[in-house]
Design a protein around this motif. Structure first.
Motif, short mmCIF file in Angstrom:
data_model
loop_
_atom_site.label_atom_id
_atom_site.label_comp_id
_atom_site.label_asym_id
_atom_site.label_seq_id
_atom_site.Cartn_x
_atom_site.Cartn_y
_atom_site.Cartn_z
N ARG A 170 -72.32 3.44 26.37
CA ARG A 170 -73.36 3.77 27.34
C ARG A 170 -74.25 4.90 26.82
NH1 ARG A 170 -72.51 2.24 32.71
NH2 ARG A 170 -73.02 4.31 33.54
N SER A 171 -75.51 4.81 27.15
CA SER A 171 -76.49 5.80 26.72
C SER A 171 -76.14 7.20 27.22
CB SER A 171 -77.86 5.40 27.26
OG SER A 171 -78.79 6.44 27.13
N THR B 114 -78.11 9.11 28.51
CA THR B 114 -78.93 9.40 29.69
C THR B 114 -78.41 8.74 30.98
OG1 THR B 114 -80.40 7.52 29.26
CG2 THR B 114 -81.01 9.64 28.26
N LYS B 115 -77.29 8.04 30.91
CA LYS B 115 -76.74 7.39 32.11
C LYS B 115 -76.28 8.47 33.11
CE LYS B 115 -76.13 3.24 32.16
NZ LYS B 115 -77.01 2.20 32.68
N TYR B 116 -76.38 8.17 34.40
CA TYR B 116 -76.06 9.15 35.43
C TYR B 116 -74.56 9.40 35.60
CZ TYR B 116 -75.35 5.12 38.51
OH TYR B 116 -74.90 3.95 39.07
N HIS B 117 -73.73 8.53 35.05
CA HIS B 117 -72.30 8.79 34.97
C HIS B 117 -71.74 8.03 33.78
CE1 HIS B 117 -70.72 4.90 36.32
NE2 HIS B 117 -71.61 4.91 37.28
N ALA C 133 -71.64 8.62 30.76
CA ALA C 133 -72.52 8.60 29.59
C ALA C 133 -71.72 8.70 28.30
CB ALA C 133 -73.52 9.75 29.67
N SER D 88 -73.25 -3.76 36.15
CA SER D 88 -74.31 -3.31 37.04
C SER D 88 -73.98 -3.76 38.46
CB SER D 88 -75.66 -3.88 36.60
OG SER D 88 -76.72 -3.25 37.29
N GLU E 254 -80.07 -5.10 29.38
CA GLU E 254 -79.28 -4.13 28.63
C GLU E 254 -79.05 -4.51 27.18
OE1 GLU E 254 -75.57 -2.81 30.33
OE2 GLU E 254 -76.46 -2.54 32.31
N ASP F 192 -82.42 2.81 26.38
CA ASP F 192 -82.30 3.60 27.60
C ASP F 192 -80.95 3.34 28.29
OD1 ASP F 192 -84.85 4.70 27.31
OD2 ASP F 192 -85.78 3.10 28.50
N GLU F 193 -80.34 2.22 27.96
CA GLU F 193 -79.08 1.82 28.58
C GLU F 193 -77.88 1.91 27.63
OE1 GLU F 193 -78.74 0.83 31.74
OE2 GLU F 193 -80.85 0.75 32.28
N THR G 297 -64.73 3.79 29.78
CA THR G 297 -65.01 3.90 31.21
C THR G 297 -63.78 3.54 32.04
OG1 THR G 297 -65.84 1.63 31.36
CG2 THR G 297 -67.46 3.37 30.91
#
Length: 171
Positions: free
Chosen positions: A48-49, A51-54, A56, A65, A84, A129-130, A154
């Motif tokens: 995961r990027s 910049t992911k909100y969790h 990351a 998703s 993605e 970005d993803e 994750t």
């Protein structure tokens, strides 16, 4: 603001809520996880990027998703896989399960996760970005890697890897 579909424990829609709010409150919502295998039986993973909100920079399944309100799961899985990973195919439903996991940034994943599978032998064209990185790994190598470094994966992916249905799919 992206909305998620809130569900009950039987996967019946009970409303919608802004995605971040659902994750802050830990409310049960519909999600999906896609696992693509190549013809050698290896899983396609993504990192995961940053910049992911969790979660990351953690390794996870090929794509994951939430379906949008009024979007079929088939449309959602195909849309996000293309967005993605740059892969245009329709994965097949395999199984579903509920999980709850505390995440970084004081967020909670409480999802009714629909797992989809498919076959892909090419090279993904990832959305930076993803997705930060990607690789194929055998199930045996992957399970050993998770055992050695669980913090690098994750929460939901670790549950998928131990789910009995995955063994049936990978067999």
């Amino acid at each position: 603001m992206e909305q998620v579909i809130l569900v009950d424990e039987r996967d019946n829609a009970v409303g919608t809520l802004e995605k971040m709010e659902a994750h802050r409150k830990g409310l049960l919502h519909r999600a999906f996880s896609i696992i693509l295998f190549n013809t050698k039986g290896e899983l396609l993973l993504q990192k995961r990027s940053s910049t992911k909100y969790h979660s990351a920079r953690l390794w996870t399944n090929t794509c994951c998703s939430h379906p949008l309100p009024d979007e079929t799961m088939a449309d959602a899985t195909r849309r996000r896989l293309k967005e993605e990973m740059g892969i245009d195919l329709q994965p097949e439903f395999a199984y579903k399960f509920i999980y709850r996991a505390a995440l970084d940034n004081n967020l909670v994943e409480h999802e009714y996760d629909h797992v989809y599978v498919g076959t892909f032998d090419g090279e993904p064209v990832v959305n930076k970005d993803e997705v930060e990185d990607w690789k194929f790994m055998s199930l045996g190598q992957l399970r050993e890697a998770v055992k050695q470094h669980p913090e690098a994966y994750t929460a939901w992916f670790k549950l998928i890897l131990t789910h009995p249905e995955l063994n049936k799919i990978a067999a």
